[in-house]
Write a protein that holds these residues in place. Structure first.
Motif, mmCIF file in Angstrom:
data_model
loop_
_atom_site.group_PDB
_atom_site.id
_atom_site.type_symbol
_atom_site.label_atom_id
_atom_site.label_comp_id
_atom_site.label_asym_id
_atom_site.label_seq_id
_atom_site.Cartn_x
_atom_site.Cartn_y
_atom_site.Cartn_z
ATOM 1 N N CYS A 377 0.842 -1.147 -0.143
ATOM 2 C CA CYS A 377 -0.062 -0.023 0.010
ATOM 3 C C CYS A 377 0.835 1.123 -0.254
ATOM 4 O O CYS A 377 1.873 1.274 0.763
ATOM 5 C CB CYS A 377 -0.864 -0.023 1.149
ATOM 6 S SG CYS A 377 -2.097 1.411 1.364
ATOM 7 N N GLN A 379 0.190 4.215 0.859
ATOM 8 C CA GLN A 379 -0.226 5.103 1.759
ATOM 9 C C GLN A 379 0.759 4.760 2.916
ATOM 10 O O GLN A 379 1.405 4.108 3.251
ATOM 11 C CB GLN A 379 -1.538 4.722 2.319
ATOM 12 C CG GLN A 379 -2.681 5.103 1.516
ATOM 13 C CD GLN A 379 -2.409 6.422 0.780
ATOM 14 O OE1 GLN A 379 -2.391 7.375 1.426
ATOM 15 N NE2 GLN A 379 -2.793 6.330 -0.310
ATOM 16 N N GLU A 396 -6.753 0.303 -1.428
ATOM 17 C CA GLU A 396 -6.412 1.822 -1.175
ATOM 18 C C GLU A 396 -7.729 2.697 -1.413
ATOM 19 O O GLU A 396 -7.882 3.689 -0.831
ATOM 20 C CB GLU A 396 -5.347 2.187 -2.315
ATOM 21 C CG GLU A 396 -3.758 1.609 -1.982
ATOM 22 C CD GLU A 396 -2.972 2.065 -3.100
ATOM 23 O OE1 GLU A 396 -3.324 2.269 -4.089
ATOM 24 O OE2 GLU A 396 -2.046 2.067 -2.562
ATOM 25 N N SER A 404 -5.741 7.976 -1.359
ATOM 26 C CA SER A 404 -5.182 6.876 -2.513
ATOM 27 C C SER A 404 -5.460 7.448 -3.886
ATOM 28 O O SER A 404 -4.678 7.338 -4.785
ATOM 29 C CB SER A 404 -6.104 5.784 -2.269
ATOM 30 O OG SER A 404 -7.372 5.926 -2.759
#
Length: 410
Positions: A377, A379, A396, A404
Motif C-alpha cells: 500500500c 499510503q 487503497e 489514495s
DNA sequence: ATCTCTGTTTCG
DNA sequence: CGAAACAGAGA
C-alpha cells in the motif's frame, strides 16, 4: 497379443526421458498461446492454433510490471531442479513435492495428482502374465507377475481418485494391491484384451507411431490439460527409471512442429524473469515464478495444436512423456475430463497443479503459495502488502479512498 | 493476428 | 481480504 502389448510398452517406454531434455534445450519458446477465451463460457477446445509461439519472451512486459521490479525473494522453489530447492521453508519446494511419490500433496484437491499412466512395467508384466496365462490357460499359480519395483512406484504416485474405478481385473490373478496405476494399466489392458483380444492397436501405440487411436482422438480436448497435469505428476527420475533403455526422445521429423519446441524449454525457463533485477544468475529467474522452472513441468503452455502424437513423438522434452502417458490419460480423461481445467488452461501451477489460462494468472497465483506480497500500500501510514495488485488498489480505494486517489491515480 | 498485462468484478 | 475469472487495451 503379447507382442502387441510389448510394443505398447515399448512405445511408452521411450518417452520417459524426454522430460529432462527440455531444460537442456535452449529454451526459447515458452509459451504460447492461449486463446484468451474463457473456458467456462465456451468450452471450445482450443482449436489448434496454427501458429506457434514464437519465442516470445514477454520482453516488454517485464519492464513494466512492478512485479518484476521487486526483488524477488528467494527463488522459491525456483531452484531449478538442478539448483536446488530450498526455497520455502514451510513448504517443500514444488519440485520436492512432486518428486515424492508417496503421499499426496496437500493442496491439490482438484487435480490432485493427476492420473498417471500405468507404468510400462505394469503393462509388460501384464502382458507377460497374460501371455503366460494364455499359454497355460491360467494354470500355474506361480505368480507370474509380481509387481516390479518400478511398477510400485508408479502405482504409488498415481492418484487413486483418478482411477478409482479400477477394479481388480479378474483375469489377472495377481494379488496386487489395488494400486491404481496398475489397476489402470490392467484395466486398460484387460479391457483391450477383452474387447479386442487380438487387437493390436492399443491406444498407446498409435500415439507413438503417430496414429492416434480413435478413442484418443476423441479426447483431444482434454489432453492438453492432462498434459500439464502429467507434467506435474511425472517425475523425471521416475520416468527414467522405468525405461532406462528407452531410446526415447527423439524428435521426429514427423512432428511438424518445429515450433513445438515450446516444450523443450520451459517457458519460464529463462526468459521472462531472467532479466529480473534479482539477477540471480540463471538460477533465480525472478521471483515467484522460478519455481515453475524448477518444477520443470510447471506450466508449459500447451501448444495450440498439441497433439498427443506430436507431443509424444516429437516432444523433445516434455516431461510427461509420452505416448504412453497420453494414452493413459485418455482413458482417464474421459471420465474426469469435465472436472479438469479446460484445454486453454495450459499454465499449471507446479505447486498445486492448478491450471490457468494466462501466464500472468499463474504468476499471481504463485504468490499465494509463496506468500509473496509484492504490492504494498502506498499510503504512508499503511504498510499493508498484497499479493495481488488489484487487491491493493481495492484496499487503497477503500481504506485510503481520499488519499489514495492521488497516489494511486498518479 | 496473437499474446500478455492490467484493471474490474466476483466468489469464498 | 485473498484469489480467481472476466474483459479490455496495448505491444
Amino acid at each position: 497379443m503379447t507382442m502387441q502389448l510389448a510394443s505398447m510398452v515399448h512405445g511408452s517406454g521411450r518417452e520417459p526421458e524426454v522430460y529432462d531434455h527440455r531444460r537442456l534445450h535452449h529454451h526459447q519458446h515458452q509459451t504460447q498461446q492461449h486463446p484468451q477465451h474463457h473456458p467456462q463460457q465456451h468450452h471450445l477446445p482450443q482449436q489448434q492454433h496454427p501458429s506457434h509461439p514464437q519465442h516470445h519472451q514477454r520482453s516488454h512486459s517485464q519492464s513494466h510490471s512492478h512485479y518484476y521490479s521487486q526483488p524477488p525473494q528467494p527463488r522459491a522453489y525456483g531452484a531449478p531442479a538442478a539448483a536446488a530447492q530450498g526455497p520455502y521453508p514451510s513448504r517443500p519446494s514444488a519440485a520436492e513435492q512432486y518428486q515424492r511419490p508417496p503421499q499426496s500433496p496437500p493442496s491439490p484437491p482438484v487435480e490432485e495428482q493427476k492420473p498417471l499412466l500405468p507404468s510400462i512395467s505394469s503393462l509388460l508384466t501384464i502382458a507377460g502374465s497374460e501371455r503366460a496365462q494364455a499359454e497355460r490357460a491360467t494354470q500355474s499359480p506361480t505368480s507370474q507377475r509380481h509387481p516390479s519395483p518400478t511398477l510400485k512406484q508408479e502405482q504409488q504416485r498415481v492418484p487413486a481418485s483418478s482411477f478409482s474405478h479400477r477394479p481388480s481385473s479378474p483375469q489377472h490373478s495377481d494379488g496386487r494391491p489395488d494400486h491404481v496405476p496398475r489397476a489402470f494399466g490392467s484395466s486398460a489392458v484387460s479391457n483391450a484384451r477383452m474387447t479386442l483380444p487380438p487387437t493390436p492397436p492399443m491406444h498407446a501405440e498409435p500415439a507413438a507411431d503417430g496414429n492416434q487411436s480413435p478413442s484418443a482422438a476423441s479426447t483431444h480436448s482434454a489432453t492438453p490439460y492432462f498434459l500439464g497435469q502429467s507434467l506435474n505428476n511425472m517425475e523425471p527420475h521416475q520416468q527414467r527409471q522405468h525405461h532406462p533403455s528407452a531410446p526415447v526422445v527423439k524428435r521426429h521429423p514427423d512432428a511438424p512442429q518445429s515450433s513445438m519446441s515450446p516444450y523443450t524449454t520451459s517457458p519460464y525457463g529463462h526468459s521472462p524473469y531472467a532479466s529480473s533485477p534479482g539477477g540471480a544468475s540463471g538460477a533465480s529467474y525472478y521471483s515467484p515464478e522460478p519455481h515453475y522452472n524448477a518444477g520443470m513441468y510447471a506450466q508449459r503452455p500447451l501448444p495450440p495444436n498439441f497433439d498427443p502424437q506430436t507431443m509424444a513423438v516429437s516432444a523433445p522434452g516434455p516431461p510427461p512423456s509420452g505416448p504412453g502417458l497420453w494414452q493413459h490419460h485418455h482413458y482417464i480423461s474421459a471420465s474426469s475430463q469435465s472436472a479438469f481445467p479446460q484445454p486453454q488452461e495450459r499454465y499449471v501451477c507446479p505447486t498445486c497443479a492448478k491450471a490457468f489460462s494466462r501466464p500472468s494468472s499463474l504468476r499471481i497465483h504463485s504468490h499465494s503459495h509463496t506468500g509473496e506480497k509484492p504490492y504494498k500500500c502506498t499510503q504512508p501510514g499503511c504498510g499493508k502488502a498484497f499479493s495481488v495488485r488489484s487487491n491493493m488498489k481495492r484496499h487503497e480505494r477503500g481504506c485510503h479512498a481520499s488519499a489514495s486517489t492521488n497516489t494511486t491515480a498518479s
